[in-house]
Design a protein around this motif. Structure first.
Motif, PDB file in Angstrom:
ATOM      1  N   LYS A  92       0.838  -1.206   0.000  1.00  0.00           N
ATOM      2  CA  LYS A  92       0.000   0.000   0.000  1.00  0.00           C
ATOM      3  C   LYS A  92       0.871   1.253   0.000  1.00  0.00           C
ATOM      4  O   LYS A  92       0.649   2.173  -0.790  1.00  0.00           O
ATOM      5  N   SER A  93       1.860   1.310   0.868  1.00  0.00           N
ATOM      6  CA  SER A  93       2.717   2.503   0.959  1.00  0.00           C
ATOM      7  C   SER A  93       3.430   2.765  -0.369  1.00  0.00           C
ATOM      8  O   SER A  93       3.483   3.897  -0.848  1.00  0.00           O
TER       9      SER A  93
ATOM     10  N   ARG B 138       9.356   4.182   7.948  1.00  0.00           N
ATOM     11  CA  ARG B 138       9.527   3.538   6.637  1.00  0.00           C
ATOM     12  C   ARG B 138      10.118   4.529   5.630  1.00  0.00           C
ATOM     13  O   ARG B 138       9.760   5.709   5.647  1.00  0.00           O
TER      14      ARG B 138
ATOM     15  N   ARG C 140      -1.853  13.134   3.850  1.00  0.00           N
ATOM     16  CA  ARG C 140      -0.653  13.795   4.376  1.00  0.00           C
ATOM     17  C   ARG C 140       0.390  13.997   3.283  1.00  0.00           C
ATOM     18  O   ARG C 140       1.004  15.065   3.199  1.00  0.00           O
TER      19      ARG C 140
ATOM     20  N   LYS D 286      -4.846   5.785  14.670  1.00  0.00           N
ATOM     21  CA  LYS D 286      -4.879   5.120  13.360  1.00  0.00           C
ATOM     22  C   LYS D 286      -6.335   5.143  12.852  1.00  0.00           C
ATOM     23  O   LYS D 286      -7.127   5.945  13.309  1.00  0.00           O
TER      24      LYS D 286
ATOM     25  N   GLU E 155       0.729   5.660  19.294  1.00  0.00           N
ATOM     26  CA  GLU E 155       0.281   6.033  17.938  1.00  0.00           C
ATOM     27  C   GLU E 155      -0.931   5.207  17.476  1.00  0.00           C
ATOM     28  O   GLU E 155      -1.703   5.643  16.631  1.00  0.00           O
TER      29      GLU E 155
ATOM     30  N   ILE F   7       4.306  -1.123  13.176  1.00  0.00           N
ATOM     31  CA  ILE F   7       3.159  -0.425  13.765  1.00  0.00           C
ATOM     32  C   ILE F   7       1.809  -0.927  13.221  1.00  0.00           C
ATOM     33  O   ILE F   7       0.866  -1.102  13.988  1.00  0.00           O
ATOM     34  N   ASP F   8       1.741  -1.201  11.909  1.00  0.00           N
ATOM     35  CA  ASP F   8       0.457  -1.643  11.336  1.00  0.00           C
ATOM     36  C   ASP F   8       0.182  -3.123  11.610  1.00  0.00           C
ATOM     37  O   ASP F   8      -0.929  -3.604  11.365  1.00  0.00           O
TER      38      ASP F   8
ATOM     39  N   ARG G   7       0.372  17.747  12.996  1.00  0.00           N
ATOM     40  CA  ARG G   7       1.743  17.242  12.855  1.00  0.00           C
ATOM     41  C   ARG G   7       2.307  17.484  11.442  1.00  0.00           C
ATOM     42  O   ARG G   7       3.522  17.507  11.261  1.00  0.00           O
TER      43      ARG G   7
ATOM     44  N   THR H 107      -2.337   8.333   4.313  1.00  0.00           N
ATOM     45  CA  THR H 107      -1.167   8.493   3.443  1.00  0.00           C
ATOM     46  C   THR H 107      -1.493   9.435   2.287  1.00  0.00           C
ATOM     47  O   THR H 107      -0.722  10.344   1.969  1.00  0.00           O
TER      48      THR H 107
ATOM     49  N   ARG I 255       3.012   5.949  -3.309  1.00  0.00           N
ATOM     50  CA  ARG I 255       4.172   6.740  -3.740  1.00  0.00           C
ATOM     51  C   ARG I 255       4.427   6.581  -5.231  1.00  0.00           C
ATOM     52  O   ARG I 255       4.852   7.527  -5.898  1.00  0.00           O
TER      53      ARG I 255
ATOM     54  N   ALA J  42       7.594   9.543  15.239  1.00  0.00           N
ATOM     55  CA  ALA J  42       8.070   8.795  14.077  1.00  0.00           C
ATOM     56  C   ALA J  42       6.887   8.650  13.132  1.00  0.00           C
ATOM     57  O   ALA J  42       5.919   7.976  13.465  1.00  0.00           O
ATOM     58  N   SER J  43       6.934   9.322  11.994  1.00  0.00           N
ATOM     59  CA  SER J  43       5.842   9.206  11.033  1.00  0.00           C
ATOM     60  C   SER J  43       6.363   9.362   9.614  1.00  0.00           C
ATOM     61  O   SER J  43       6.864  10.425   9.230  1.00  0.00           O
ATOM     62  N   ALA J  44       6.227   8.285   8.833  1.00  0.00           N
ATOM     63  CA  ALA J  44       6.669   8.343   7.435  1.00  0.00           C
ATOM     64  C   ALA J  44       5.778   9.283   6.631  1.00  0.00           C
ATOM     65  O   ALA J  44       6.224   9.875   5.648  1.00  0.00           O
TER      66      ALA J  44
END
Ligand code: S3P
Length: 426
Positions: free
Chosen positions: A21-22, A195, A97, A344, A340, A316-317, A125, A94, A26, A167-169
């Protein structure tokens, strides 16, 4: 409503999982900033990534679907167009942001909205560092929730030196994308690494980045050079359900093909191995700077463990799936530094305690930022609520399958990241 029956046998065979997904998000965003067509293979056509596709189309990219492939052509890094309507990020943090970072420098107005869950999630943030860069971003209330409007900046964006407080990608990626348009270089300091898919892919697109210790610096760019093809590896966050299920069910022997094994994502495998799981990575390969492998899992007895700190962003996920594994382990598992999870797609600490205890009573307790799992308790049939959270739905499904069965009030949320999850399960 969905009823999951108990599985009275192990899992055996080979499974292919959907694209990451990430990386899918991108791949669409960056391909939309090039000028030449990009063919994206194994793109995850889940609802979240389709939100990104719709937003990038609204910003002027040409995007078509051809079987399993996505074809994307952009108008150049400085060629985004003013959207005619509000951009809807749906359920996807995602999408929202990262695109806030991309839209902040643009000379046009953008307004974002999202679904009931996303409208409650924290956006200050992202707004804080972007505002330091000269962006003009306005949220709904003092928490700066959606809807959010971005006005064209009065002055050009400037590079900043930003020490990440969480910590947040997603936040890091928003800053990096805005940094492409700034007058001076931008540096992000991460004491706890998140990540790194954005920086890896930006480098593949020819952006200039420097990475020293925990400081990541991006330089302003005139253009990006898109590759002809991007291969999206399978999502380790989706593989997690089969890795856990195969570990806890007796007589399992499963191979999950083409799973992304980027080090910033493999915390689940490290913790399960420490708990006693038998997991091997076979046939390791690399494409577009991302490593992937076939993951071979055999049933194993597990023991409780205690962990927290720097490993947390690497899994985290996967904490809901890992909590299922811990419920079958001998002894207590303590997971620290997971506050965190409260912000979510749902408050996952509350959801785990309230819903998972229906399947395994007296097993799960949480503090503000930790989760304690008292493994080995008796399991019973339960009726559970997914809270419209895809990862809760899939974790409850494997939990029920490994226990005495479960009903889920609304299973459709799995569409977010794993549209054919239930077909695979059956
Ligand atoms: C993601 C980053 C993580 C993760 C999310 C996807 C990304 O969120 O939980 O599912 O693709 O950048 P945070 O950036 O909020 O940690």
């Amino acid at each position: 409503m969905k009823k999951i029956l108990p599985l009275n046998h192990g899992l055996r065979g080979t499974i292919k999982i959907p694209g990451d997904k990430s990386i899918s998000h991108r791949s669409v965003i960056l391909s939309s900033l090039g000028t030449t067509p990009v063919e994206i293979e194994n793109f995850l056509a889940g609802a979240d990534c389709l939100s990104t596709v719709a937003c990038m189309k609204a910003l002027g990219a040409t995007i078509e679907r051809d079987d399993e492939k996505l074809l994307v052509t952009g108008n150049g890094l400085h060629g985004l167009r003013e959207p005619e309507n509000v951009l809807d990020a749906g359920n996807s943090g995602t999408t929202l942001r990262l695109l806030m970072g991309l839209c902040a420098p643009q000379k046009f107005l953008t307004t974002f909205t999202g679904d009931d869950s996303l409208r409650k999630r924290p956006m200050a943030r992202v707004i804080k560092p972007l505002t330091q860069m000269n962006a003009r971003i306005f949220g709904r209330n003092e928490n700066k929730n959606l809807p959010i409007t971005i006005l064209p900046p009065e002055k050009n964006l400037r590079g900043i030196f930003y020490k990440m407080p969480v910590a947040s990608a997603q936040v890091k990626s928003a800053i990096l994308l805005a940094g492409l348009f700034a007058e001076t270089p931008t540096t992000v300091i991460e004491n706890v690494p998140s990540r790194n898919h954005t920086e890896k892919m930006l480098a593949e697109f020819g952006a200039r980045l420097e990475n020293r210790a925990n400081a990541l610096r991006i330089f302003p760019a005139e253009n990006l050079t898109a590759p002809e093809k991007i291969f999206v590896p399978g999502d380790i966050s989706s593989a997690a359900y089969w890795i856990v299920l195969a570990t806890i069910l007796k007589d399992s022997d499963v191979t999950i093909e083409n799973v992304g094994i980027n080090k910033t994502r493999t915390g689940l495998i490290d913790v399960l191995q420490q708990m006693g799981a038998s997991i091997e990575l076979l046939n390791e390969r690399t494409s577009g700077g991302e490593k992937f492998a076939d993951v071979h899992v055999v049933s194993s007895g597990l023991y409780g463990v205690e962990f927290g700190g720097k490993i947390i962003p690497r899994l985290i996920d996967e904490i809901p799936a890992l909590a299922v594994a811990a419920a079958f382990a001998l002894g207590t598992t303590i997971i620290r530094d997971v506050g965190e999870l409260r912000v979510k797609e749902s408050d996952r600490l509350a959801a785990i305690v309230e819903e998972f205890n229906k399947i395994s009573p007296d097993t799960f307790t949480a503090t503000e930022d930790s989760l304690i799992i008292n493994g080995g308790q008796e399991k019973i049939f339960a009726e559970c609520k997914t809270r419209a959270d895809h990862r809760m739905a899939m974790s409850l499904a494997i939990f029920g399958a490994a226990a005495q069965g479960v009903t889920l009030d609304d299973e459709t949320c799995v569409d977010i990241s794993y549209p054919n999850f239930f077909e695979e399960l059956s």
